[in-house]
Structures are given as structure tokens and as C-alpha cells.
Design a protein around this motif. Structure first.
Motif: not given
Lengths: 194, 194
Positions: B27-32
Motif C-alpha cells: 500500500m502507498q502510505p498516506k498517513n502517520v
DNA sequence: GCGCCTTTATGATCTGGATCATGTTTTACA
DNA sequence: TGTAAAACATGATCCAGATCATAAAGGCGC
């Protein structure tokens, strides 16, 4: 970039001969090291004398920050691979750099993130995967910063020391990967294809 | 600390049930992710289904930054260990946090350094050391943040998943270390002595 | 081109820990 | 407090990769 700035700021450049040891495990960190020219390797060595390469650092890169920042003794040796010129920046200077150079702080965070990525990848490999898989993952990772058509500049021994395998196993593994067409070889060298 | 500030700033708290998956490899990271309450584990899973625990994160901690910062797809799963409340901070918000909260940036650098330290230590162990040594190193590391006299709150299976060993090997290893007086046990639990 | 050191190569044997099988004990919670 | 599930335990067998041994290629300085 950074290195030039450091020299302008009056930090001294120190020369290190090949094979000299910059620091060893147990030493209390005092400096961060910026490489002007040359190359070093960071290695841990087991009781039986087996080396594990934690990382290789080249001109333009720096090393030794994590131990300094969290104030713990070094875990590893850092050994000079090729005659090098290195700028030592003491603790205070390094903290100043982080606080006052806005870009440096962000660059450092990204550098640390990249190292974490590599170590997470290798941990998974060492924990769960067999020799062949381990090797292929490492080779592909390393090939990413080799020009297409160029050879990987690591010996079988170095690949062994990065994967926790033995030279013989790496030699056999590389042959196997090559025979399966998973890596490409030219005159005994692993080459980045396509 | 940080978490309260985030809530004040209007970030929404999201609930996750035990065993739910926050993100998976690829998955492409979107959040921390900032944990308000609860606990998660970050694990990689081999083709044969074997888990390796890359880290465990608890209330007050955050995870998922490295992949986001270097803009690479996740390597690992992050799975909820206990029902949790988690604040998701999107990329822009996180960069703002780094740039505008002076202390946060430094705290992040130290956090990343600590994780690197742990991973370097474990890499050396997995690459070079046998089961018994591996276990002892991990146990001593984990005991450092247990109160004297208290028990280590990890199962044998979890120790196995952190060392790349099998449960049976951990069980035998723990017995051996205990019989050698290298660790202390009370009623089958590993306890921090002294 | 010659000698020497480093790297690659290959076969034979050995072994730590995985794997498999089958209990027993603890813990959680209904 | 009873009972099912999770965690711990232990023995027997197996196997990937280490280890040992020995040799053939490459590279490189002179």
C-alpha cells in the motif's frame, strides 16, 4: 552541499588510511562523521570473528549519528575501506546543525528513514527467508543504484557479510539465481539488466 | 504531550478493533498513525506465513512515518493487538508538524535513532549468533523497560517472532538460559532480577 | 609476462534448529 | 468455578546451510 558548508564553517578535515578503525563497539560517541572522500564500512563482529556489514558509507554521506543522539555506546566498528578524508563534527556542533539548518533536519529524518527501510527489509529476510531469496532481495536492492548495464561492485564475500551467509553459499546461490534467469551475469559479474 | 495537541488541533480519533489491519505491504502510505490508546504490532509475513515482528507500538507512540517520508510502499502489515484509538495524520499535516513544532522534529530524530539501534542489534544477532545468544540479547533489551521484580509480558511465541526462531526453540532456549542463571524466572515467567 | 594475492569454484561431511507429533499446564471468561 | 483455548513442554527426525578441504581463475604490481 553540506560538506562544503562544513569546511567553510571551519571544521577540520582529517585523513584516515585504509583499514584504520574510526570507532569500535563500546566507545562513547563524541562525533558525527561526514565523509568528504573515500569509503567506510560499519560492521559488527561476532565472538567467532564473523563480520556483519551494517552499512557502507561513501563521499557525501555521514555516519555515527544514531548512537550520538540517543547517547548509547556504539554497537559496531566503523572501518575505512579506502583512504578517506572525514570531517568530525562534535555533539554540540551536530545539534546546532539540526536546529539551525532547516533543511538539514529534514534530510536527516529522510536518511534515517531510508536506513530503517533497509534494515527492516533485511531483518525480514534473515528471520524468515532462505539463502536464495535473501540474496535475490539484497542484489535487487543494491542494483537499484547501479547504472543499467553496469556491474555490481561487491564481492561474494561482501554479499555474504551483508546477508549473514557464507561465501560458499553465496557463490552457489548466485549461480542458481543466474541459471534461473533471476539475475544477469557478464564475465562472472552481476550486472543490472534491461 | 503530542497526542493531546493533535486532538486540540482537531484531528479525529478513529477506533480500531483487535485483529484489524491498519495497512498492508504494497500500500502507498498516506498517513502517520498516533496511538491514543491500545497497541499494534508491525509484522512482515513470509510466503510460508511465518510472522516476523518488526515492532510493537503502544499508547503515546506513532508509526508509519518512514515509508511515508521516503515515499515507498509499506513493507509490513500493521495489525491491532488490542482495541485501539488512533489518530491518522495525513502527509501534509505530518510535514507541517515537523516544520512547525520545533521539539517534534528532534523527538522524531531520536525515535528513529532508537529504532535503528534496535534493528542493528537484531540484525547482528540474526546474521551471526545462535539461538541462545539471540534470545538472551533480546530478553535483556526488553527487560530494560520492565520494573525490577516484574515479569516480561511477551509469550514464547512472540519472542520467537522477534528472533526468527520457532516456539519450541525459544521454549528450550529460555529453559537453558534460566538453568545457567542468565535469566530469572518466577512461575514460568521471565522476571527482571536485582 | 611472471608471480602472488584475492576471489571464485566445487565436492563431502556435519549440525543447529526446523519440523512433526503428542502431551501437559495456564489463562481467560462464560 | 468449570471449561475451552492459549501457552508451554518434550521427544524424534530431518535438512539447509555451515564447515572443511582443495583447487582453479582473475587481477594487479613490478
Amino acid at each position: 552541499m553540506e560538506i562544503r558548508r562544513l569546511i567553510e564553517k571551519g571544521f577540520a578535515v582529517k585523513k584516515f588510511r585504509k583499514d584504520s578503525i574510526i570507532y569500535e563497539p563500546g566507545m562513547q560517541p563524541k562525533n558525527v562523521y561526514f565523509i568528504k572522500t573515500g569509503e567506510v564500512r560499519m560492521v559488527t563482529i561476532s565472538d567467532e570473528g564473523k563480520e556483519f556489514i551494517q552499512g557502507v558509507f561513501k563521499a557525501g554521506q555521514y555516519f555515527g549519528e544514531p548512537a550520538l543522539l540517543i547517547n548509547r555506546p556504539y554497537l559496531a566498528y566503523t572501518i575505512v575501506n579506502k583512504d578517506s578524508e572525514i570531517i568530525q563534527v562534535a555533539k554540540d556542533g551536530f545539534f546546532l546543525l539540526i536546529e539551525e539548518e532547516p533543511d538539514f533536519s529534514m534530510a536527516l529524518i529522510k536518511t534515517l528513514s531510508n536506513r530503517l527501510f533497509y534494515k527492516s527489509m533485511m531483518l525480514e529476510e534473515l528471520a524468515n527467508e532462505k539463502a536464495e531469496h535473501r540474496l535475490l532481495t539484497l542484489i535487487n536492492y543494491l542494483l537499484a543504484d547501479v547504472e543499467v548495464g553496469n556491474a555490481l561492485r561487491f564481492t561474494r564475500q561482501e554479499l555474504a557479510d551483508m546477508t549473514g551467509l557464507r561465501v560458499e553459499t553465496v557463490i552457489r546461490g548466485v549461480k542458481l539465481l543466474s541459471s534461473k534467469g533471476l539475475i544477469f551475469m557478464v564475465k562472472g559479474k552481476i550486472v543490472r539488466g534491461m
